[in-house]
Every structure is written in C-alpha cells, then in structure tokens.
Write an enzyme that holds these catalytic residues in place. Structure first.
Site, short mmCIF file in Angstrom:
data_model
loop_
_atom_site.label_atom_id
_atom_site.label_comp_id
_atom_site.label_asym_id
_atom_site.label_seq_id
_atom_site.Cartn_x
_atom_site.Cartn_y
_atom_site.Cartn_z
CB THR A 6 -0.90 0.08 1.18
OG1 THR A 6 -1.76 -1.11 1.12
CG2 THR A 6 -1.76 1.38 1.21
CE LYS A 63 -5.01 -1.06 1.64
NZ LYS A 63 -5.73 -2.18 2.42
CE LYS A 80 1.81 2.36 3.98
NZ LYS A 80 2.19 0.88 3.58
P1 NAD Z 1 6.05 -6.03 7.38
O1 NAD Z 1 6.67 -4.80 8.13
O2 NAD Z 1 5.56 -7.19 8.30
O3 NAD Z 1 6.65 -6.54 6.17
C1 NAD Z 1 7.35 -5.84 5.27
C2 NAD Z 1 8.42 -6.64 5.06
O4 NAD Z 1 9.33 -5.90 4.20
C3 NAD Z 1 9.62 -6.95 6.38
O5 NAD Z 1 9.71 -8.32 6.17
C4 NAD Z 1 10.79 -6.07 5.86
O6 NAD Z 1 12.03 -6.75 6.23
C5 NAD Z 1 10.68 -6.07 4.44
N1 NAD Z 1 11.81 -5.05 3.64
C6 NAD Z 1 11.69 -3.87 3.96
N2 NAD Z 1 12.70 -2.98 3.29
C7 NAD Z 1 12.87 -4.17 2.27
C8 NAD Z 1 13.97 -3.84 1.22
N3 NAD Z 1 14.54 -2.79 1.02
N4 NAD Z 1 14.10 -5.22 0.51
C9 NAD Z 1 13.50 -6.26 0.94
N5 NAD Z 1 12.80 -6.56 1.78
C10 NAD Z 1 12.43 -5.51 2.58
O7 NAD Z 1 4.45 -5.51 6.90
P2 NAD Z 1 3.40 -5.99 6.50
O8 NAD Z 1 2.05 -5.89 7.36
O9 NAD Z 1 3.55 -7.41 5.72
O10 NAD Z 1 2.79 -5.13 5.27
C11 NAD Z 1 3.36 -4.90 4.12
C12 NAD Z 1 2.59 -3.84 2.99
O11 NAD Z 1 1.26 -4.40 3.11
C13 NAD Z 1 2.54 -2.57 3.65
O12 NAD Z 1 2.56 -1.76 2.68
C14 NAD Z 1 1.01 -2.50 4.52
O13 NAD Z 1 0.38 -1.32 4.46
C15 NAD Z 1 0.05 -3.39 3.50
N6 NAD Z 1 -0.83 -4.26 3.93
C16 NAD Z 1 -0.87 -4.54 5.24
C17 NAD Z 1 -1.93 -5.45 5.83
C18 NAD Z 1 -2.18 -6.00 7.36
O14 NAD Z 1 -2.82 -6.20 7.52
N7 NAD Z 1 -0.72 -6.03 7.79
C19 NAD Z 1 -3.15 -5.16 5.20
C20 NAD Z 1 -3.09 -4.81 3.92
C21 NAD Z 1 -1.87 -4.28 3.19
#
Ligand code: NAD
Length: 289
Positions: A93, A168, A243
């Site tokens: 997102t 979204k 966010k």
């Molecule tokens: P998270 O922090 O658990 O996962 C993100 C991952 O990205 C981490 O494992 C981190 O180490 C990795 N990362 C960061 N920088 C990096 C890089 N440069 N190279 C490689 N890996 C890298 O977050 P999440 O909850 O999985 O959310 C991810 C996305 O999904 C976000 O944009 C969030 O807004 C969206 N989202 C989350 C949810 C939810 O309920 N958690 C729901 C819908 C959408």
C-alpha cells in the site's frame, strides 16, 4: 512460473507460501533473515541478494512497507536486473504518485507493471483469500491472473496505473471514518441506557449497518468474533490504519478534494497512535470515546 517475491513480512510471508502451494517456484528476498528463514520453511528458495533473486524470473511480486522503499527496490535492484518483459506486481500500500512513477520507470525499462494493493489482512494473506485492487493496462491485468489466483479470492481491475492504490486509500479512508462512527454510536447507545446487543440487533438491520459494525464490531461479545473479543490484539493495526489515512489525506490535498470526515478520522487515529497504541487493532479506538 518462476516468481521472485520481495518483502516476506506479515503479509508477504503468507502470500509467497500460497504461490508455492499453487506450484510456482518462488525466489524469496527480504532484508530480515527471520523472514527469509520462514519463507524457506514454506518452500521458497531464499536469496541473499535481490538482483540474484530476480535474475531469471518471469514475474516479481513485492509486499513492502512504503512508497520510498518500493521506489528504491525497483529502481535499484529490479529494473535492469530482472529479465526484460517480466511482469512486475507491487502489492504494497503506497501513495498513488509513487506507484505511477515506478510503473513509468519499469515501462521505460521494457517491463510490464501493475499496482495491486490488497484488502483482507494477515489472516486472508495466509488463507489465500485477499482482495486485489489492480491498476495498470488491461492486458497486464489479464497476464497477472494466475499469480493473483494463487493469493486471492477477488481481483478487480480498478483502471490505469495508480488506480489500484487510489481505490485502496479511498476504501480505507471510508473504513477509518466508519469505524470511528460505529464506536461513537455504541458509546452513545450505552450512555442512553440501551443494551448493546439489542442496539446491534436493531442497527445491523437498519440504515446504520456497515462493515465496521457487522463484520468487525468494536464491542466485545457483540456481533461476530473480532479483535475486540481478544483484547484488541491481532487484526489491522492502528499504525497501518494511520498510514493509510495519511496517504488518503495527501491524495485528497493533491486532488483538491474536501474530506472532512477522513481528516477527522486521521486526527483521532494519530492521537491514538501517539499515545502508544500503534500495535493495537484499529477498533480499539472505542476506548478513547
Ligand atoms: P511487514 O513490516 O511485516 O513486512 C514488510 C517486509 O518488508 C519486512 O519483512 C521487511 O524486512 C521487508 N523489507 C523492508 N525493506 C526491504 C527492502 N528494501 N528489501 C527487501 N525487503 C524489505 O509489513 P506487512 O504488514 O507485511 O505490510 C506490507 C505491506 O502490506 C504494507 O504496505 C502494508 O500497508 C500493506 N498491508 C498490510 C496489511 C496488514 O494487515 N498487515 C493489510 C493490507 C495491506
């Protein structure tokens, strides 16, 4: 297909595992070793270097924290390193402008790209039941179907590049405002001496009905089982709601669109987050009312 998956956190971990279950070969990359180890445990091939992970794949899927990281990842290690013609799907997102910028860069480099943020949260990511909102060219949307099918239950083409992100953040602005309104209604009902289950029974069948009430009720013991029944743990974190509301406010400002309810929801979630509640489910905002 051979698919590289970048960002195997709370969401990406389950999504990559579902690609493996559907028979795809998944090359996993994450900066966090723990995430990479979990992906390996789920049948992904772990890579220590992103450029190696994308070197010989037909598609790249990313699930990363924000627009700045998405831009850095694609411009630094994917574009020019994945095979030309590969299909790129960013499911993070992020802001609409960054999504459009990255897609334009990818297209200049000879790639096909869609923005495909999701709704559904961690449980849906693990279960393979996410909803994808997709922005991009119609033929790229069609080409990405087998990849979406492994991770989601609903895939909707929202329009051209950036339209997935636009859908979204509009949806989540509505969700934030409707959750605050639902919480207020239950608290007022309580003050007015109504039994809360009775109020739920009435409002869930009347014109106040909404998803925040009937699928995600913020009152413990009322409606279906929700994070409210588990001390507001799990679910959709306040920090992530904030966010998304900030992204919506930035988009509204750019577009010159008045969003007074979204703006107020953002203020309330910012205060709740600043008070140390960023990790709590977003329905916990009822505690402040
Ligand atoms: P998270 O922090 O658990 O996962 C993100 C991952 O990205 C981490 O494992 C981190 O180490 C990795 N990362 C960061 N920088 C990096 C890089 N440069 N190279 C490689 N890996 C890298 O977050 P999440 O909850 O999985 O959310 C991810 C996305 O999904 C976000 O944009 C969030 O807004 C969206 N989202 C989350 C949810 C939810 O309920 N958690 C729901 C819908 C959408």
């Amino acid at each position: 297909m051979n698919i590289a998956f970048i960002g195997l956190g709370n969401m990406g971990g389950g999504m990559a595992a579902n690609l493996v279950k559907a028979g795809h070969e998944v090359h996993a990359f994450d900066l966090a070793q723990g995430a990479l180890d979990r992906a390996a445990g789920n049948g992904c091939a772990p890579f220590a270097n992103m450029r190696d992970a994308v070197a010989d794949v037909e598609a790249v899927v990313s699930m990363l924290p924000n627009g700045a990281i998405v831009k850095a990842v694609y411009s630094g290690d994917v574009i020019g390193h994945a095979p030309a013609g590969a299909l790129l799907l960013d499911c993070s997102t992020i802001d609409v402008a960054s999504a459009r910028e990255v897609t334009a860069l990818a297209q200049e480099g000879g790639y096909r790209m869609v923005d495909a943020p999701v709704s559904g949260g961690i449980a849906a990511a693990n279960a393979g039941t996410l909803t994808f909102m997709v922005g991009g060219a119609a033929d790229d949307f069609v080409a990405a179907q087998p990849i979406f099918a492994a991770m989601g239950k609903a895939v909707i083409h929202a329009g051209e590049s950036g339209a997935g992100q636009a859908a979204k953040i509009c949806n989540n602005m509505l969700l934030g405002a409707s959750m605050v309104a639902t919480c207020e209604a239950f608290k007022l009902a309580e003050r007015l001496g109504l039994d809360l289950q009775t109020f739920y029974d009435i409002s869930s069948k009347a014109s106040g009905q909404c998803w925040s009430m009937t699928s995600y009720c913020p009152v413990p013991g009322v409606g279906p089982e929700t994070p409210a029944d588990h001390g507001y743990q799990g679910g959709f974190a306040t920090a992530l709601m904030l966010k998304d509301l900030k992204l919506a406010m930035a988009a509204a400002q750019d577009a010159g669109a008045p969003v007074p309810m979204g703006h107020r929801a953002q203020e309330l979630y910012a205060a709740f987050d600043a008070a140390g509640n960023g990790g709590m489910d977003f329905s916990a905002i009822i505690k402040t009312l």
